[in-house]
Enzyme design. Structure first.
Site, PDB file in Angstrom:
ATOM      1  N   GLU A   1       0.677  -3.175 -15.655  1.00 36.08           N
ATOM      2  CA  GLU A   1       0.509  -2.108 -14.668  1.00 36.08           C
ATOM      3  C   GLU A   1       0.061  -2.701 -13.342  1.00 36.08           C
ATOM      4  OE1 GLU A   1      -1.490   1.932 -15.515  1.00 36.08           O
ATOM      5  OE2 GLU A   1      -3.089   0.701 -14.627  1.00 36.08           O
TER       6      GLU A   1
ATOM      7  N   HIS B   1      -0.451  -9.844   6.509  1.00 33.60           N
ATOM      8  CA  HIS B   1      -0.296  -9.917   7.962  1.00 33.60           C
ATOM      9  C   HIS B   1       1.168 -10.056   8.372  1.00 33.60           C
ATOM     10  CE1 HIS B   1      -4.621 -10.337   7.720  1.00 33.60           C
ATOM     11  NE2 HIS B   1      -4.642  -9.955   8.995  1.00 33.60           N
TER      12      HIS B   1
ATOM     13  N   CYS C   1       4.860   8.626   9.597  1.00 30.46           N
ATOM     14  CA  CYS C   1       4.977   7.327   8.929  1.00 30.46           C
ATOM     15  C   CYS C   1       6.294   6.621   9.231  1.00 30.46           C
ATOM     16  CB  CYS C   1       4.773   7.468   7.424  1.00 30.46           C
ATOM     17  SG  CYS C   1       3.079   7.935   7.006  1.00 30.46           S
TER      18      CYS C   1
END
Length: 125
Positions: free
Chosen positions: A107, A67, A23
């Site tokens: 939340e 994007h 990652c």
């Protein structure tokens, strides 16, 4: 207490700084965002806040990230663009647009994949 929830999504890329694995390289996600808003008060129509308003304000925040390469836009140009930090960002930014004396974001859940999510909330003052 009434809790209202909307769900939307966006696509973006990121790379996790100093992460000891795959990652750390540039990769993308189709993120799902769930925003929950709470209120103890209903208006004359029996509505706490219109779902359209929650969607509209959440999409304002989504537009900033959709994007994009998150590592290049504030605050993620300095803050590591982890799912945790993205969840907190949505909580705070949608809260700025929605929170008032009767209604508040309670939340946010960010789904990085269909099997991995982060939930962010803060205690009620």
């Amino acid at each position: 207490m009434f809790v209202l929830k909307i769900v939307t999504d966006f696509a973006s890329a990121h790379s996790l700084r100093d992460y000891p694995g795959d990652c750390s390289r540039l990769h993308g996600h189709n993120w799902q965002v769930e925003v929950s808003v709470e209120s103890a008060v209903l208006d004359a129509l029996g509505i706490a806040i219109d779902f359209r308003e929650i969607k509209k304000q959440t999409k304002e925040v989504v537009k900033r990230l959709d994007h994009q390469y998150l590592n290049e836009i504030p605050p993620f140009d300095e803050l590591n663009p982890t799912a945790e930090n993205i969840a907190k960002y949505f909580y705070q930014e949608v809260g700025v647009l929605i929170n008032n004396q009767d209604v508040r974001v309670c939340e946010v859940i960010i789904w990085e994949t269909p099997r991995a999510s982060v939930t962010y909330s803060e205690p009620r003052l």
